[in-house]
Design a protein around this motif. Structure first.
Motif, short mmCIF file in Angstrom:
data_model
loop_
_atom_site.label_atom_id
_atom_site.label_comp_id
_atom_site.label_asym_id
_atom_site.label_seq_id
_atom_site.Cartn_x
_atom_site.Cartn_y
_atom_site.Cartn_z
N THR A 143 -16.27 6.62 -10.89
CA THR A 143 -15.20 6.22 -9.98
C THR A 143 -14.76 4.81 -10.37
O THR A 143 -15.59 3.97 -10.70
N ILE A 144 -13.45 4.59 -10.32
CA ILE A 144 -12.89 3.28 -10.64
C ILE A 144 -11.97 2.89 -9.49
O ILE A 144 -11.02 3.61 -9.18
N ALA A 145 -12.27 1.77 -8.85
CA ALA A 145 -11.41 1.23 -7.79
C ALA A 145 -10.48 0.21 -8.43
O ALA A 145 -10.94 -0.69 -9.15
N PHE A 146 -9.17 0.37 -8.20
CA PHE A 146 -8.21 -0.54 -8.83
C PHE A 146 -6.98 -0.71 -7.95
O PHE A 146 -6.74 0.07 -7.03
N ASP A 147 -6.22 -1.76 -8.24
CA ASP A 147 -4.95 -2.03 -7.57
C ASP A 147 -3.84 -1.95 -8.61
O ASP A 147 -3.99 -2.48 -9.71
N THR A 148 -2.74 -1.30 -8.25
CA THR A 148 -1.59 -1.22 -9.14
C THR A 148 -0.36 -0.86 -8.32
O THR A 148 -0.46 -0.49 -7.16
N ALA A 149 0.79 -0.95 -8.95
CA ALA A 149 2.04 -0.59 -8.29
C ALA A 149 2.11 0.93 -8.14
O ALA A 149 1.67 1.67 -9.03
N PRO A 150 2.68 1.43 -7.04
CA PRO A 150 2.76 2.88 -6.85
C PRO A 150 3.58 3.59 -7.91
O PRO A 150 3.35 4.77 -8.18
N THR A 151 4.52 2.90 -8.54
CA THR A 151 5.35 3.54 -9.56
C THR A 151 4.57 3.84 -10.83
O THR A 151 5.00 4.68 -11.63
N LYS A 152 3.45 3.20 -11.04
CA LYS A 152 2.65 3.39 -12.26
C LYS A 152 1.65 4.54 -12.16
O LYS A 152 1.06 4.93 -13.16
N ILE A 153 1.46 5.10 -10.97
CA ILE A 153 0.45 6.14 -10.78
C ILE A 153 0.79 7.39 -11.59
O ILE A 153 -0.09 7.98 -12.23
N SER A 154 2.04 7.80 -11.58
CA SER A 154 2.41 9.01 -12.33
C SER A 154 2.20 8.80 -13.83
O SER A 154 1.79 9.73 -14.55
N ASP A 155 2.47 7.58 -14.33
CA ASP A 155 2.22 7.29 -15.75
C ASP A 155 0.74 7.39 -16.09
O ASP A 155 0.35 7.91 -17.13
#
Length: 147
Positions: A65-77
């Motif tokens: 499991t990896i907990a991370f923060d990122t922009a929602p637009t990058k999830i599909s990429d």
């Protein structure tokens, strides 16, 4: 940036190759502008059922499991990139919601149910939904609706 958790099931690999897969995964997150908060190895276990991915049947997998923060637009990429990786058997990305804070005092909990604020709100909602009943003292000598 919202917090996400990536659950990975990797095919059974020797330790050096396993490290390179995790490094690739972490670099993909970092390249998309993400921040890794936590990386956790859950061990190698037998899968609950055989899984066919990239033309190979897998019965054992290593879970991370990896907990991370990122922009929602990058999830599909990220999903697309992890889907192309032949070492990743399963990948799931979950949005981590912040838990709600509940204010509760002992005094409120010790009240009888009829006097609690949340029960009173339920009663008020139920009373709003009640339809007005026919008034038998309306002056009519008959009931205007069929019984």
């Amino acid at each position: 940036m919202p917090s996400y958790e990536l659950a990975l099931v990797l095919r059974q690999l020797p330790r050096p190759e396993l490290i390179s897969v995790i490094r690739r995964t972490a670099e993909a997150i970092l390249d998309k502008g993400g921040i890794i908060r936590k990386l956790e190895n859950l061990g190698t276990r037998a899968l609950p059922h055989k899984v066919s991915e990239h033309g190979v049947v897998h019965r054992v997998g290593t879970h991370f499991t990896i907990a991370f923060d990122t922009a929602p637009t990058k999830i599909s990429d990220l999903k697309e990139e992890f889907g192309r990786d032949i070492d990743i058997v399963r990948r799931y990305i979950f949005k981590v919601e912040e838990p709600e804070e509940h204010k509760c005092t002992l005094h409120e909990e010790m009240l009888p149910p009829a006097y609690r604020k949340d029960v009173q709100e339920l009663i008020a909602t139920a009373q709003r939904k009640q339809k007005p009943k026919y008034n038998y003292n309306s002056g009519l000598d008959y009931y205007p609706f069929q019984k």
